[in-house]
Design an enzyme around this catalytic site. Structure first.
Site: not given
Ligand SMILES: [Zn+2]
Length: 315
Positions: A188, A241
């Site tokens: 992420k 992501k």
């Molecule tokens: Zn968070």
């Protein structure tokens, strides 16, 4: 190898049926997950409708609609009534996500209920873990993140999705939940494409940013290390992501690991296409289908996307 004029690749592009027959990557509702924001009070979003907040009752109505449209999975985010330093709204018995799960679970046994596991929507400072001074304290956050995951499963979640990017969170959750699928936000990135989400989730940090725990956009080898660690700690699905600016990361992860791979087509990616379509610069539906197909082609098995419901009639 034969070349032109013997080889003519246009032969297989001549008709729609031929193109359908030889298509390498397909898009199906089986692969899509719709995010849903649950809050004590509804907050419509006219420009980006899937980024609206719904109440628990609203979530029930929305899930009826989603199932009718053919969407089979949702990921729940919660916006609590009150925030505090620890983010206790994330794990309390009567938390907003727990209430939603208890309402949805018995009504929709066939709907997959995933939950985002993080503290940032629930902490007064908006960071994804607890603070020690101005720093997010990794190890002190783990127990709270695991506690949140357990409370979601107790309330009916099918799978939990830790998104905090603390080191060791998958192991901490796995120790408490040996039977539950963990969909780890493994790679992420500290991305500027999360803007509309932060509005919807009310989770913008009150100071600083998340670059101390989310990944640097310049790195791909580090993404592989993050995935490797999450797998070793017991993740069942790994995730990249955002999706579209990171398709090379999706491909690198796909080539290296055997686990199912998810990619999160984030709010900024969605908003860009919406804005371009609203300006008359492109056709939203075809651009959206092309975007999601590209994410799948890069190697994602699962795509979390705000378009799931809107595109359902065309899949
Ligand atoms: Zn968070």
């Amino acid at each position: 190898m034969s070349t032109f004029p013997t080889t003519r690749l246009r032969r297989l592009r001549r008709s729609r049926a031929l193109r359908d027959l030889v298509r390498e990557t397909t898009l199906s509702l089986d692969d899509l997950v719709q995010p849903l924001f649950v809050a004590p009070e509804a907050l419509p979003n006219d420009r980006l409708p899937p980024l609206a907040r719904v109440t628990v009752d609203g979530a029930v109505r929305e899930c009826e609609d989603l199932l009718r449209a053919g969407v089979k999975a949702v990921i729940l985010f919660g916006i609590p009534e009150e925030k505090d330093d620890e983010g206790s709204g994330a794990w309390i018995e009567n938390g907003i996500v727990q209430q939603a799960l208890r309402a949805l679970r018995p009504r929709f046994p066939e709907l997959l209920l995933l939950t985002d596991v993080c503290l940032c929507e629930y902490t007064s400072h908006g960071h994804c873990g607890v603070l020690h001074g101005d720093e997010v304290d990794n190890d002190a956050s783990l127990e709270l993140i695991a506690r949140t995951a357990v409370s979601h499963v107790d309330a009916g979640a099918d799978a939990v999705c830790p998104s905090d990017m603390m080191d060791g969170r998958v192991a901490a959750i796995r120790a408490e939940l040996p039977e539950t699928p963990i969909v780890a936000y493994s790679a992420k990135y500290a991305s500027s494409f999360y803007g509309p989400f932060r509005e919807a989730a009310g989770s913008a940090p009150s100071f600083g940013d998340r670059r101390g725990y989310q990944m640097d956009p310049g790195n791909v080898r580090e993404a592989l290390r993050e995935c490797e660690l999450d797998i070793a700690e017991g993740a069942d699905v790994i995730m990249v992501k955002p999706a579209l600016p990171y398709l090379d990361v999706v491909r690198a992860v796909r080539d290296r690991f055997e686990l199912p791979l998810a990619a999160y087509n984030v709010s900024g990616e969605y908003a860009m296409v919406k804005a371009a379509a609203a300006a008359g610069d492109l056709d939203e539906r075809t651009a959206a289908l092309e975007s999601l197909t590209a994410i799948r082609r890069a190697g994602a098995d699962i795509v979390i996307t705000y378009w799931a419901k809107e595109l359902a009639p065309f899949l």
